[in-house]
Design a protein around this motif. Structure first.
Motif, short mmCIF file in Angstrom:
data_model
loop_
_atom_site.label_atom_id
_atom_site.label_comp_id
_atom_site.label_asym_id
_atom_site.label_seq_id
_atom_site.Cartn_x
_atom_site.Cartn_y
_atom_site.Cartn_z
N LEU A 169 57.58 56.17 67.44
CA LEU A 169 56.90 55.14 68.05
C LEU A 169 55.47 55.61 68.67
N ASN A 170 55.73 56.94 69.47
CA ASN A 170 54.95 57.56 70.38
C ASN A 170 53.69 57.97 69.21
N SER A 171 54.10 58.52 68.25
CA SER A 171 53.16 59.43 67.23
C SER A 171 52.27 58.34 66.44
N ALA A 172 52.95 56.97 66.36
CA ALA A 172 52.40 55.90 65.59
C ALA A 172 51.38 55.36 66.55
N THR A 173 51.71 55.26 67.80
CA THR A 173 50.75 54.77 68.86
C THR A 173 49.48 55.56 69.03
N ASP A 174 49.83 57.02 68.78
CA ASP A 174 48.70 57.90 69.02
C ASP A 174 47.68 57.75 67.88
N ASN A 175 48.28 57.87 66.70
CA ASN A 175 47.56 57.60 65.51
C ASN A 175 46.68 56.43 65.51
N ILE A 176 47.32 55.15 65.93
CA ILE A 176 46.60 54.09 66.04
C ILE A 176 45.36 54.13 67.04
N ASN A 177 45.50 54.88 68.13
CA ASN A 177 44.46 54.92 68.90
C ASN A 177 43.37 55.79 68.30
N ARG A 178 43.77 56.77 67.73
CA ARG A 178 42.81 57.78 67.25
C ARG A 178 42.02 57.10 66.24
N PHE A 179 42.73 56.05 65.18
CA PHE A 179 41.93 55.57 64.07
C PHE A 179 40.92 54.48 64.65
N GLU A 180 41.50 53.80 65.96
CA GLU A 180 40.43 52.77 66.55
C GLU A 180 39.11 53.59 67.01
N VAL A 181 39.32 54.92 67.55
CA VAL A 181 38.32 55.46 68.13
C VAL A 181 37.23 55.94 66.86
N GLU A 182 38.02 56.34 66.13
CA GLU A 182 37.18 56.97 64.62
C GLU A 182 36.22 55.59 64.09
N LEU A 183 37.03 54.53 63.99
CA LEU A 183 36.47 53.29 63.57
C LEU A 183 35.21 52.98 64.39
N ASP A 184 35.35 52.93 65.69
CA ASP A 184 34.24 52.47 66.63
C ASP A 184 33.05 53.53 66.45
N GLU A 185 33.42 54.96 66.16
CA GLU A 185 32.45 55.75 66.27
C GLU A 185 31.58 55.61 64.79
N SER A 186 32.39 55.38 63.58
CA SER A 186 31.89 54.98 62.30
C SER A 186 30.92 53.77 62.43
N LYS A 187 31.57 52.79 62.89
CA LYS A 187 30.71 51.67 63.16
C LYS A 187 29.34 51.76 63.83
N CYS A 188 29.35 52.70 65.01
CA CYS A 188 28.20 53.06 65.83
C CYS A 188 27.06 53.71 64.79
N GLU A 189 27.69 54.73 64.05
CA GLU A 189 27.01 55.60 63.22
C GLU A 189 26.29 54.86 62.07
N ILE B 225 23.35 41.40 57.87
CA ILE B 225 24.02 42.61 57.39
C ILE B 225 24.61 43.62 58.17
N LEU B 226 23.63 43.81 59.42
CA LEU B 226 23.77 44.79 60.51
C LEU B 226 24.98 44.51 61.07
N TYR B 227 25.14 43.24 61.56
CA TYR B 227 26.19 42.73 62.69
C TYR B 227 27.41 42.30 61.93
N SER B 228 27.30 41.92 60.67
CA SER B 228 28.57 41.88 59.86
C SER B 228 29.44 42.86 59.84
N PHE B 229 29.10 44.12 59.94
CA PHE B 229 29.83 45.20 59.99
C PHE B 229 30.50 45.75 61.25
N LEU B 230 30.05 44.81 62.57
CA LEU B 230 30.27 45.28 63.82
C LEU B 230 31.62 44.56 64.12
#
Length: 202
Positions: A8-28, A197-202
């Motif tokens: 459960l802890n490992s899955a939570t860490d992965n979810i948090n990491r993926f959320e950070v990566e998603l936010d970074e990808s959206k910004c990029e 188009i821009l904000y539909s990806f945010l």
């Protein structure tokens, strides 16, 4: 118990990491798209009237693309209607086969057969309607494609002048900026859809 807790802890860490990566990808993505549109607008300003002259061609391409999608959907609707009609006819056939040995039909059997026959008639009307709709879509698409080809010939000089010459060029000769073909940017700018188009990806 401890193993499940670790999972459960490992899955939570992965979810948090993926959320950070998603936010970074959206910004990029937002940064790259904004930068690309700035470059396109700068090119449009530099090229001047050739952009406005080429606008009818790009608008006709957008319209033809929309009609192509409508035609595909219309064709799917027609195929579905034909399938329903074939099923309804099969039901009538099976009902007639099952009831054929009876010398007289009771009320329930008559109602069942009548309902099946009604379904055939209704589905036949749907087949006719969808076929007519498909023919209309195909005709409109043909006219739209002819207009695209005609404008391409008439506006050849304006189209050539309006093509931005920076960015990467693929093997087919299409110009891309950050993986998006250039004419798509022109179309977005012409329709004022950049913000959407821009904000539909945010």
């Amino acid at each position: 118990m401890w193993i499940e807790l670790e999972k459960l802890n490992s899955a939570t860490d992965n979810i948090n990491r993926f959320e950070v990566e998603l936010d970074e990808s959206k910004c990029e993505f937002k940064r790259l798209l904004a930068e690309s549109v700035v470059r396109i607008k700068a090119a449009a300003h530099k090229l001047g009237n050739s952009i406005d002259a080429a606008k009818p061609y790009y608008e006709s391409r957008i319209y033809a693309a929309q009609l192509a999608k409508e035609t595909q959907q219309s064709a799917a609707n027609h195929e579905k209607a034909k399938s329903i009609h074939a099923t309804a006819k099969e039901m009538v056939y099976l009902a007639e086969q099952g009831l054929g040995e009876k010398s007289t039909l009771d009320t329930a059997c008559q109602e069942m057969l009548s309902h099946a026959a009604s379904k055939v008639n209704q589905s036949q009307l749907e087949v006719t309607d969808t076929r007519n709709a498909l023919k209309m879509c195909q005709l409109k698409l043909e006219v739209a494609n002819n207009r695209v080809n005609k404008l391409q010939g008439q506006l050849k000089q304006a189209l050539r002048a309006s093509r931005y010459t920076s960015g990467s060029i693929d093997g087919a000769g299409s110009i891309h900026i950050y993986g998006i073909e250039l004419y798509e940017f022109w179309e977005l700018l012409f329709l004022g859809l950049y913000d959407y188009i821009l904000y539909s990806f945010l």
